[in-house]
Design a protein around this motif. Structure first.
Motif, PDB file in Angstrom:
ATOM      1  N   ASN A  59       0.848  -1.190   0.000  1.00  0.00           N
ATOM      2  CA  ASN A  59       0.000   0.000   0.000  1.00  0.00           C
ATOM      3  C   ASN A  59       0.887   1.245   0.000  1.00  0.00           C
ATOM      4  O   ASN A  59       1.529   1.566   1.009  1.00  0.00           O
ATOM      5  N   SER A  60       0.892   1.970  -1.102  1.00  0.00           N
ATOM      6  CA  SER A  60       1.782   3.128  -1.224  1.00  0.00           C
ATOM      7  C   SER A  60       1.361   4.302  -0.348  1.00  0.00           C
ATOM      8  O   SER A  60       2.118   5.266  -0.197  1.00  0.00           O
ATOM      9  N   ALA A  61       0.146   4.244   0.242  1.00  0.00           N
ATOM     10  CA  ALA A  61      -0.271   5.318   1.154  1.00  0.00           C
ATOM     11  C   ALA A  61       0.670   5.418   2.353  1.00  0.00           C
ATOM     12  O   ALA A  61       0.778   6.481   2.975  1.00  0.00           O
ATOM     13  N   TYR A  62       1.354   4.321   2.667  1.00  0.00           N
ATOM     14  CA  TYR A  62       2.269   4.296   3.810  1.00  0.00           C
ATOM     15  C   TYR A  62       3.733   4.342   3.372  1.00  0.00           C
ATOM     16  O   TYR A  62       4.621   4.142   4.197  1.00  0.00           O
ATOM     17  N   MET A  63       3.967   4.619   2.086  1.00  0.00           N
ATOM     18  CA  MET A  63       5.331   4.565   1.553  1.00  0.00           C
ATOM     19  C   MET A  63       5.760   5.926   1.022  1.00  0.00           C
ATOM     20  O   MET A  63       4.929   6.730   0.581  1.00  0.00           O
ATOM     21  N   THR A  64       7.073   6.158   1.047  1.00  0.00           N
ATOM     22  CA  THR A  64       7.641   7.324   0.371  1.00  0.00           C
ATOM     23  C   THR A  64       7.958   6.947  -1.074  1.00  0.00           C
ATOM     24  O   THR A  64       7.941   5.758  -1.447  1.00  0.00           O
ATOM     25  N   LEU A  65       8.275   7.954  -1.881  1.00  0.00           N
ATOM     26  CA  LEU A  65       8.673   7.687  -3.264  1.00  0.00           C
ATOM     27  C   LEU A  65       9.871   6.754  -3.316  1.00  0.00           C
ATOM     28  O   LEU A  65       9.905   5.806  -4.113  1.00  0.00           O
ATOM     29  N   ASP A  66      10.857   6.995  -2.476  1.00  0.00           N
ATOM     30  CA  ASP A  66      12.055   6.143  -2.469  1.00  0.00           C
ATOM     31  C   ASP A  66      11.702   4.703  -2.127  1.00  0.00           C
ATOM     32  O   ASP A  66      12.252   3.761  -2.711  1.00  0.00           O
ATOM     33  N   GLU A  67      10.776   4.514  -1.192  1.00  0.00           N
ATOM     34  CA  GLU A  67      10.378   3.155  -0.819  1.00  0.00           C
ATOM     35  C   GLU A  67       9.643   2.456  -1.956  1.00  0.00           C
ATOM     36  O   GLU A  67       9.823   1.246  -2.179  1.00  0.00           O
ATOM     37  N   VAL A  68       8.833   3.199  -2.690  1.00  0.00           N
ATOM     38  CA  VAL A  68       8.149   2.628  -3.851  1.00  0.00           C
ATOM     39  C   VAL A  68       9.167   2.171  -4.889  1.00  0.00           C
ATOM     40  O   VAL A  68       9.078   1.058  -5.425  1.00  0.00           O
ATOM     41  N   ILE A  69      10.144   3.026  -5.171  1.00  0.00           N
ATOM     42  CA  ILE A  69      11.144   2.683  -6.175  1.00  0.00           C
ATOM     43  C   ILE A  69      11.991   1.493  -5.724  1.00  0.00           C
ATOM     44  O   ILE A  69      12.305   0.595  -6.523  1.00  0.00           O
ATOM     45  N   ARG A  70      12.324   1.452  -4.458  1.00  0.00           N
ATOM     46  CA  ARG A  70      13.110   0.318  -3.959  1.00  0.00           C
ATOM     47  C   ARG A  70      12.331  -0.994  -4.104  1.00  0.00           C
ATOM     48  O   ARG A  70      12.909  -2.034  -4.435  1.00  0.00           O
ATOM     49  N   ALA A  71      11.031  -0.947  -3.866  1.00  0.00           N
ATOM     50  CA  ALA A  71      10.206  -2.150  -4.029  1.00  0.00           C
ATOM     51  C   ALA A  71      10.185  -2.594  -5.490  1.00  0.00           C
ATOM     52  O   ALA A  71      10.223  -3.802  -5.783  1.00  0.00           O
ATOM     53  N   MET A  72      10.126  -1.639  -6.401  1.00  0.00           N
ATOM     54  CA  MET A  72      10.167  -1.969  -7.827  1.00  0.00           C
ATOM     55  C   MET A  72      11.519  -2.572  -8.208  1.00  0.00           C
ATOM     56  O   MET A  72      11.592  -3.563  -8.946  1.00  0.00           O
TER      57      MET A  72
END
Length: 256
Positions: free
Chosen positions: A52-65
């Protein structure tokens, strides 16, 4: 591969066929939890990792990708509506370009389209309005001065206003400054196409009062314009395309 997918305006069956296919095949789904209908997640396969990206920063989203790419997994980045409109996808794609990670974009049904369908409304009526302005009020995130709500309102075109439910009193003021008559039609549509959808028809001078009376504080589309009035009031013209005296390459009219 990263697939940016538009989830549609709310109803789970308004995702595109392509978007649904990607969702069913995904190994990882990163979804905008504050807005995307969670019913869509039922389309994912067993074992799919859901974030759930509502709890993530942009950097965390990119790291998950990045992690999914290293592991040879397919990722769906599920955005509300159509990702091209207030989707914050450019910043993600720029990061992926820098890292040379491949991606594509699957369009979706924007909330303004879903809201129009709920209203049975045509946003462009001959003789009334032939343009639709998609915008928002300046809030915590500003807008360029040349695109201020007040300056756009001067056009008196149909307006679809996102992300502005908490700013309706200011909106009323700026519409009045732009010369709108107090009885100009307006509509507030809460969670268009969701089961809990609520439609409130009002005027540009009663936007704030109408939202307050109906307990609407967020997640609403605001429509403004004469296209939302009755035919008797706006006097729209019927399309010339279907007029009996109008010729096209497909049909000879009585003007020949």
């Amino acid at each position: 591969m990263i697939h940016f997918v538009g989830a549609g305006s709310g109803a789970p069956d308004l995702i595109t066929v392509r978007g649904q296919k990607f969702l069913r095949e995904a190994d990882v789904v990163i979804y905008a939890g504050s807005l995307v209908n969670p019913e869509l997640l039922k389309e994912t396969k067993p074992g799919c990792e859901i974030l759930n990206s509502a709890y993530m920063t942009l950097d965390e989203v990119i790291r998950a990708m990045e992690k999914a790419e290293r592991e040879g997994k397919m990722t769906v980045r599920l955005h509300t509506g159509d990702p091209a409109i207030y989707g914050a996808i450019r910043e993600q794609m720029d990061r992926l370009d820098e890292k040379k990670i491949a991606y594509d974009v699957c369009p979706g049904v924007s909330s303004f389209c879903g809201a129009a369908s709920s209203l049975h409304a045509e946003l462009t009526l001959p003789g009334v309005s032939q343009s639709v302005i998609i915008t928002r009020m300046a809030g915590r995130t500003g807008v360029p001065e040349r695109e201020s709500f007040r300056s756009l309102a001067d056009h008196h075109a149909t307006m679809a206003v996102f992300l502005s439910t908490g700013l309706l009193s200011q909106m009323e003021k700026e519409l009045a400054e732009a010369g709108y008559e107090s009885d100009t039609p307006a509509v507030i549509i809460y969670k268009a196409t969701w089961p809990e959808e609520k439609i409130v028809r009002c005027t540009v001078s009663t936007l704030a009062k109408s939202a307050e009376e109906n307990g609407i504080k967020k997640t609403a589309m605001i429509f403004i314009g004469d296209v939302f009035g009755t035919r008797e009031a706006n006097g729209y013209e019927e399309s010339r395309l279907y007029a009996p005296d109008f010729s096209t390459e497909f049909r000879k009219g009585t003007d020949i």
